[in-house]
Write an enzyme that holds these catalytic residues in place. Structure first.
Site: not given
Length: 271
Positions: A29, A60, A82, A84-85, A112, A210-211, A234, A246
């Site tokens: 990201s 992306h 991802h 979560y997608e 990220a 998350m990746s 962050n 985000h």
């Protein structure tokens, strides 16, 4: 992963270019701008490639970029997929196998991530020395195809010590203060709770995202050398008294892009 599925995707790409990339790079990201520096580039949209999913996340671009970078033939994923997608873990491995079949030997994976280690600050770059798969799923579940890799791949050195040493030397030469740590993957898409972050710290995680983990598992399965780099965009939930969003991820990614580009450029040059 079915071998024929990979071959169909690879044949489509080979019908467009005969470049044989030796280095693959996955851009997380807000880190996609490095693809703009590729010379003699060929862009292939994921949506045009048979069997490929489509990236839906802001930041992306959703395409392969193939060409020359720092004197080497590379293939870049400008945007990733991802869990979560709604993608299966198996499908997340497909781009890695495609790169392997195209000729890739070394893979640089970036992301990220949220800083769990309280010694980190937003904008830090972290070399991933190991990871924790907290998704409780694995892209290798199902029938194994020996043409791709072993049924039981070794993960004791999932991140190449040789490539980590190169990255350290490059960062020293560039006067970039780079951290090292353990990356832990959660499913997302919601950010973690403060209690979950405390748990991750106890488990030994320095950064959370998350990746990355499915891609690294697949890369080890097909015997690629892997380098992982997290951009700490962050501090994770509960460390600072502020909500997470985000937009902050994208903002910090943009601020560190110059150092990130220099680092990747010189690492590729040394591989």
């Amino acid at each position: 992963m079915d071998n024929n599925t990979i071959i169909k995707s690879v044949e489509y790409i080979r019908g467009i270019t005969d470049i044989v990339p030796k280095i693959g790079i996955i851009l997380g990201s807000g880190l996609g701008e490095i693809a703009e520096d590729i010379e003699n580039k060929i862009i292939i949209k994921y949506s045009d490639i048979p069997n490929m999913p489509i990236s839906t996340v802001k930041g992306h671009a959703g395409q392969f970029v193939i060409g020359e970078f720092s004197g080497k033939n590379v293939i870049i994923m400008q945007g990733r997929f991802h869990y979560y997608e709604g993608n299966s873990m198996e499908l997340l491995a497909l781009p890695i196998y495609i790169m392997k079949y195209l000729g890739v030997e070394n893979l640089i994976v970036t992301n990220a991530a949220g800083g769990v280690n309280t010694n980190f600050v937003p904008g830090d770059l972290m070399l991933i020395k190991d990871h924790i798969n907290f998704v409780f799923n694995n892209p290798l579940i199902g029938k194994n195809h020996e043409k791709i890799g072993s049924r039981f791949p070794d993960m004791s050195c999932a991140y190449s010590e040789k490539l980590i040493d190169i990255a350290k030397e490059v960062s020293n030469n560039l006067n970039i203060n780079i951290k090292e740590g353990v990356y832990l993957m959660m499913t997302g898409p919601c950010y973690e709770t403060p209690a979950e972050i405390r748990m991750i710290r106890i488990l030994g995680g320095d950064a959370v995202g998350m990746s990355t983990v499915p891609e690294v598992i697949a890369a080890n399965h097909c015997n690629l050398e892997v380098l992982g780099i997290s951009c700490i965009t962050n501090m994770a939930a509960g460390i600072l008294n502020k909500p997470l969003d985000h937009a902050e991820v994208m903002e910090i990614s943009y601020k560190v892009k110059d150092n990130f580009k220099k680092l990747i450029n010189d690492i590729v040059g040394e591989i």
